[in-house]
Design a protein around this motif. Structure first.
Motif, PDB file in Angstrom:
ATOM      1  N   GLY A  43       0.806  -1.278   0.066  1.00  0.00           N
ATOM      2  CA  GLY A  43      -0.045   0.158  -0.061  1.00  0.00           C
ATOM      3  C   GLY A  43       0.768   1.309  -0.080  1.00  0.00           C
ATOM      4  O   GLY A  43       2.077   1.313  -0.103  1.00  0.00           O
ATOM      5  N   THR A  44       0.208   2.168   0.140  1.00  0.00           N
ATOM      6  CA  THR A  44       0.803   3.705   0.120  1.00  0.00           C
ATOM      7  C   THR A  44       0.097   4.558   1.223  1.00  0.00           C
ATOM      8  O   THR A  44      -1.110   4.366   1.283  1.00  0.00           O
ATOM      9  N   ALA A  45       0.625   5.748   1.714  1.00  0.00           N
ATOM     10  CA  ALA A  45       0.087   6.572   2.545  1.00  0.00           C
ATOM     11  C   ALA A  45       0.901   8.012   2.516  1.00  0.00           C
ATOM     12  O   ALA A  45       2.059   8.082   2.068  1.00  0.00           O
ATOM     13  N   ARG A  46       0.089   9.034   2.798  1.00  0.00           N
ATOM     14  CA  ARG A  46       0.825  10.500   2.652  1.00  0.00           C
ATOM     15  C   ARG A  46       0.775  10.827   4.110  1.00  0.00           C
ATOM     16  O   ARG A  46      -0.340  10.828   4.789  1.00  0.00           O
ATOM     17  N   VAL A  47       1.748  11.658   4.534  1.00  0.00           N
ATOM     18  CA  VAL A  47       1.679  12.490   5.430  1.00  0.00           C
ATOM     19  C   VAL A  47       2.189  14.094   4.707  1.00  0.00           C
ATOM     20  O   VAL A  47       3.403  14.000   4.392  1.00  0.00           O
ATOM     21  N   GLY A  48       1.283  14.895   4.662  1.00  0.00           N
ATOM     22  CA  GLY A  48       1.800  16.086   4.206  1.00  0.00           C
ATOM     23  C   GLY A  48       2.037  16.004   2.708  1.00  0.00           C
ATOM     24  O   GLY A  48       1.527  15.144   2.062  1.00  0.00           O
ATOM     25  N   ARG A  51       4.890  10.764   0.240  1.00  0.00           N
ATOM     26  CA  ARG A  51       4.190   9.732  -0.069  1.00  0.00           C
ATOM     27  C   ARG A  51       5.229   8.465   0.715  1.00  0.00           C
ATOM     28  O   ARG A  51       6.456   8.277   0.279  1.00  0.00           O
ATOM     29  N   PHE A  52       4.781   7.337   1.310  1.00  0.00           N
ATOM     30  CA  PHE A  52       5.396   6.200   1.771  1.00  0.00           C
ATOM     31  C   PHE A  52       4.560   5.038   1.303  1.00  0.00           C
ATOM     32  O   PHE A  52       3.632   4.711   1.074  1.00  0.00           O
ATOM     33  N   ASP A  53       5.700   4.155   0.899  1.00  0.00           N
ATOM     34  CA  ASP A  53       5.375   2.760   0.478  1.00  0.00           C
ATOM     35  C   ASP A  53       5.076   2.111   1.949  1.00  0.00           C
ATOM     36  O   ASP A  53       6.114   1.841   2.691  1.00  0.00           O
ATOM     37  N   THR A  54       3.935   1.622   2.261  1.00  0.00           N
ATOM     38  CA  THR A  54       3.693   1.119   3.602  1.00  0.00           C
ATOM     39  C   THR A  54       3.765  -0.258   3.636  1.00  0.00           C
ATOM     40  O   THR A  54       3.545  -1.161   4.795  1.00  0.00           O
ATOM     41  N   MET A 226       7.210   1.447  -4.750  1.00  0.00           N
ATOM     42  CA  MET A 226       6.781  -0.316  -4.743  1.00  0.00           C
ATOM     43  C   MET A 226       5.167  -0.069  -5.181  1.00  0.00           C
ATOM     44  O   MET A 226       4.807  -0.878  -5.534  1.00  0.00           O
ATOM     45  N   HIS A 227       4.388   0.946  -4.713  1.00  0.00           N
ATOM     46  CA  HIS A 227       3.102   1.074  -5.059  1.00  0.00           C
ATOM     47  C   HIS A 227       2.768   1.095  -6.666  1.00  0.00           C
ATOM     48  O   HIS A 227       1.633   0.694  -7.047  1.00  0.00           O
ATOM     49  N   ALA A 228       3.836   1.239  -7.363  1.00  0.00           N
ATOM     50  CA  ALA A 228       3.494   1.363  -8.861  1.00  0.00           C
ATOM     51  C   ALA A 228       3.414  -0.156  -9.166  1.00  0.00           C
ATOM     52  O   ALA A 228       2.573  -0.296 -10.361  1.00  0.00           O
ATOM     53  N   HIS A 312       8.242   5.887   9.135  1.00  0.00           N
ATOM     54  CA  HIS A 312       8.535   6.419   7.808  1.00  0.00           C
ATOM     55  C   HIS A 312       8.490   8.138   8.272  1.00  0.00           C
ATOM     56  O   HIS A 312       7.803   8.407   9.110  1.00  0.00           O
ATOM     57  N   PHE A 313       9.611   8.445   7.755  1.00  0.00           N
ATOM     58  CA  PHE A 313      10.112  10.072   7.867  1.00  0.00           C
ATOM     59  C   PHE A 313       9.986  10.626   6.728  1.00  0.00           C
ATOM     60  O   PHE A 313      10.421  10.277   5.554  1.00  0.00           O
ATOM     61  N   GLY A 314       9.578  12.123   6.667  1.00  0.00           N
ATOM     62  CA  GLY A 314       9.880  12.781   5.665  1.00  0.00           C
ATOM     63  C   GLY A 314      10.900  13.988   6.110  1.00  0.00           C
ATOM     64  O   GLY A 314      10.890  14.475   7.005  1.00  0.00           O
TER      65      GLY A 314
END
Length: 488
Positions: A43-48, A51-54, A226-228, A312-314
């Motif tokens: 999966g994928t998720a966003r923080v601000g 975008r992170f591959d989860t 990876m979400h691709a 996961h960090f930005g």
């Protein structure tokens, strides 16, 4: 041929592989997915703005993806361009040394010689070739085979060959029978964590995982992370006529004495089907979604893999001199595995740190993302995560700071721990399903074709071949092939 569409429950990698194969064969396919997009565990998720591959961060054996896409007339290089990482991994040891795992036998032997000396390098060369022979023997029997059928394992020549090569010894002993430098042994046995077991308990046959990522190579999509991968598979399935229902939950797979009759969605809508491929978390599916006949002796006492704590960090600037994947191996090797087996936090955990610098979709220009994974007990262990979760996160932050990643305590972040994995639908709070002890391997793993419910097919991490991107994709392809075979 049945007129009713085939229903695939779940748009994770297994479900998508099944959907692509079935749609490419001209079958009507409906994919029902509870989330709002494809991916499942990938999966994928966003923080601000980040975008992170989860899900998985390591992609090996792209040939498996190529085969699935090729069945639909698609070319992997154009549909989903991949980059071969260099190095595949950087393995950093507690004594300050490191080993870059690189492409090519001679180049890798040179790296080993620089770290461990020429004598060990020659031992490594022989071991590397041994791994290749084990892979050739194991691939058609244990990985790329439908072990739902016991007769698929009736290959005495291949099994005898594996036994002679140490495939049924313990992984740690197998590696130490070839290698003498402890750092090199660890570099080729840490992969047992992928199958949920310490090296001293995992079967030697799982050395093929070390072959897959240290010899075969580690890859990364050139665009979209990876979400691709699930995005591309979903696009191909839709191109061939598969229809997707997102944000929709399956309440129950309906069956009678003759087999599957359809699925009932939340809200009461019914989709008729003579074949249903279920790819979601199996223990949860057995708790009400699947007909009673779907359970058998293999599902009575499931032993789950350990879980993980992932942060996961930005970051507003890249950390200097870091590989895409860096494995920081701790000093307390045996104690950490023992703690994990006992359901306790590891005293000196090894970390997988991923910095996907090539993923331009993950962060604004000049920024990057960073992910740190620490193995952790699942929810069957002794950890009170409500009380100790913040403490373990702080410990991981301190460890990252000490390893040179800087103070990340103020960085935008997303945290996934065992309670979070459970909320995402993973039983026992682990995204790694069942471990791969002997009694949960190959034919002993929960079957992909429950005999008492004709038309029901299971795929995903809980079935054979098991955990990891290539095995999960293969499980979906095998389920699709069983459907096509039964409809002839």
């Amino acid at each position: 041929m049945d007129d009713d569409p085939i229903v695939v429950v779940g748009a994770g990698l297994a479900g998508l592989a099944a959907a692509v194969r079935l749609a490419a064969a001209g079958r009507a396919v409906r994919v029902v997915e509870a989330r709002d997009e494809p991916g499942g565990c990938c999966g994928t998720a966003r923080v601000g703005p980040y975008r992170f591959d989860t899900g998985p961060s390591v992609l090996t054996m792209p040939e498996v993806l190529a085969e699935i896409l090729g069945a639909a007339g698609e070319d992997l290089r154009t549909r989903l361009p991949l980059r071969r990482l260099d190095p595949y991994y950087r393995i950093a040891y507690h004594d300050g040394t490191h080993l870059d795992v690189v492409e090519g036998e001679d180049a890798m032997v040179g790296r080993v010689a620089a770290l461990c000396g020429p004598a060990e390098a020659e031992r490594y060369r022989r071991f590397r070739r041994h791994l290749g022979e084990m892979f050739e023997a194991a691939w058609p029997v244990f990985i790329n085979a439908d072990t739902t059928r016991l007769r698929s394992l009736a290959r005495p020549v291949a099994l005898l060959r594996l036994a002679r090569m140490g495939g049924f010894r313990r992984l740690d002993r197998l590696a130490r029978s070839h290698l003498t430098d402890d750092r090199l042994v660890r570099a080729h046995t840490f992969q047992s964590l992928y199958v949920g077991l310490p090296p001293r308990r995992a079967l030697g046959v799982y050395a093929v995982i070390a072959h897959m990522d240290t010899v075969g190579g580690v890859y990364f999509p050139e665009h979209g992370g990876m979400h691709a991968i699930p995005r591309a598979l979903a696009d191909v399935a839709e191109k061939h006529g598969a229809r997707f229902r997102y944000g929709t939950r399956v309440e129950r797979v309906e069956a009678d004495s003759d087999g599957v009759r359809g699925v009932r969605l939340e809200g009461g809508e019914r989709l008729p089907a003579r074949h249903v491929v279920v790819t979601c978390d199996l223990p949860r599916a057995l708790d009400g979604m699947l007909p009673p006949g779907a359970a058998d002796w293999r599902t009575r006492d499931p032993r789950h893999s350990p879980s993980c704590l992932v942060m996961h960090f930005g970051l507003d600037r890249p950390p200097p001199g870091r590989a895409h994947h860096t494995l920081h191996l701790g000093r307390e090797w045996h104690r950490t595995f023992a703690a994990l087996e006992a359901g306790r936090p590891q005293p000196d955990p090894s970390l997988l740190v991923t910095r996907p610098a090539a993923d331009t979709t993950a962060a604004p220009p000049g920024h990057v993302t960073l992910s740190a994974l620490e193995p952790a007990p699942n929810l069957r262990g002794t950890v009170d995560w409500e009380r100790r979760g913040a403490e373990l996160q702080d410990r991981l932050l301190e460890r990252l700071n000490a390893l040179g990643y800087g103070d990340l305590s103020g960085a935008p972040r997303l945290v996934l721990d065992p309670p979070a994995w459970e909320r995402l639908g993973h039983s026992a709070g682990t995204p790694f399903a069942l471990d791969h002890r002997f009694t949960q391997t190959a034919w002993f793993r929960p079957t992909g074709a429950p005999r008492r419910v004709p038309g029901l097919h299971l795929a995903g991490m809980f079935t054979a071949p098991g955990v990891g991107v290539p095995p999960v994709l293969i499980s979906g392809r095998l389920a699709a092939e069983r459907v096509l075979e039964s409809a002839r």
